[in-house]
Scaffold this active site. Structure first.
Site, short mmCIF file in Angstrom:
data_model
loop_
_atom_site.label_atom_id
_atom_site.label_comp_id
_atom_site.label_asym_id
_atom_site.label_seq_id
_atom_site.Cartn_x
_atom_site.Cartn_y
_atom_site.Cartn_z
N GLY A 100 -47.56 -15.26 102.12
CA GLY A 100 -46.74 -16.45 102.33
C GLY A 100 -46.85 -16.94 103.76
O GLY A 100 -45.85 -17.26 104.40
N HIS A 101 -48.08 -16.96 104.27
CA HIS A 101 -48.32 -17.44 105.62
C HIS A 101 -49.81 -17.72 105.80
O HIS A 101 -50.63 -17.38 104.94
CB HIS A 101 -47.83 -16.43 106.67
CG HIS A 101 -48.49 -15.10 106.60
ND1 HIS A 101 -47.87 -13.97 106.11
CD2 HIS A 101 -49.72 -14.70 106.97
CE1 HIS A 101 -48.71 -12.95 106.18
NE2 HIS A 101 -49.84 -13.37 106.69
#
Ligand code: TYD
Length: 141
Positions: free
Chosen positions: A57-58
């Site tokens: 998630g990055h």
């Protein structure tokens, strides 16, 4: 290597790693500049991942990584902001070469799986882009 701003999904490659096989089992080795194109500065691994959990998630500004399912399986959802792709890893002699500027989510970890990450830089929170909004701005979208 392309700069993180310009990197695309097509720059993310699946790499088949060499395997030394014998009766007693297998060995796969990674050396900087040989099997791994970048200088290896850090190695870490994800393990004991509860069922249904997601990681990642990055995106990273500069960090390059090899991601390997050394045990079990998981999938990596990738996007460059335009194109998306999902790759399932399930063998210890295969790596995904993640270039900078790619958003990733790791999902569908099998029970007991281990995700090994070989990284080109030391840990640096400033290298992370942790929101999709910031990612879009970073990519100029
Ligand atoms: P993060 O990279 O966000 O995890 P994931 O992408 O797997 O969900 O890292 C989670 C936390 O772990 C982070 O806030 C700080 C710590 N961490 C380190 O201290 N060193 C490291 O090399 C890494 C990868 C994480």
């Amino acid at each position: 290597m392309k700069r993180a701003l310009e990197s695309s999904i097509d720059d993310v490659k699946i790499i088949d790693l060499p395997k030394v096989k014998n009766r007693a089992g297998n060995i796969t080795a990674l050396s900087s500049g040989i099997e791994c194109p970048f200088e290896i500065k850090r190695v870490y691994y994800l393990y004991d991942i509860p069922a249904g959990e997601e990681r990642g998630g990055h995106a990273h500004r500069d960090l390059e990584q090899y991601i390997i399912a050394v045990s079990g399986s998981f999938s990596i959802k990738l996007t460059d902001g335009n194109k998306a792709k999902e790759i399932t890893l399930n063998r210890p002699d295969r790596a995904v070469h993640l270039v900078p500027g790619i958003w990733r989510e790791l999902i569908d970890f099998s029970s007991g799986s281990i995700c090994l990450v070989i990284a080109s830089r030391h840990y640096d929170e400033n290298d992370y882009i942790r929101s999709l909004e910031e990612f879009a701005i970073f990519k100029g979208q």
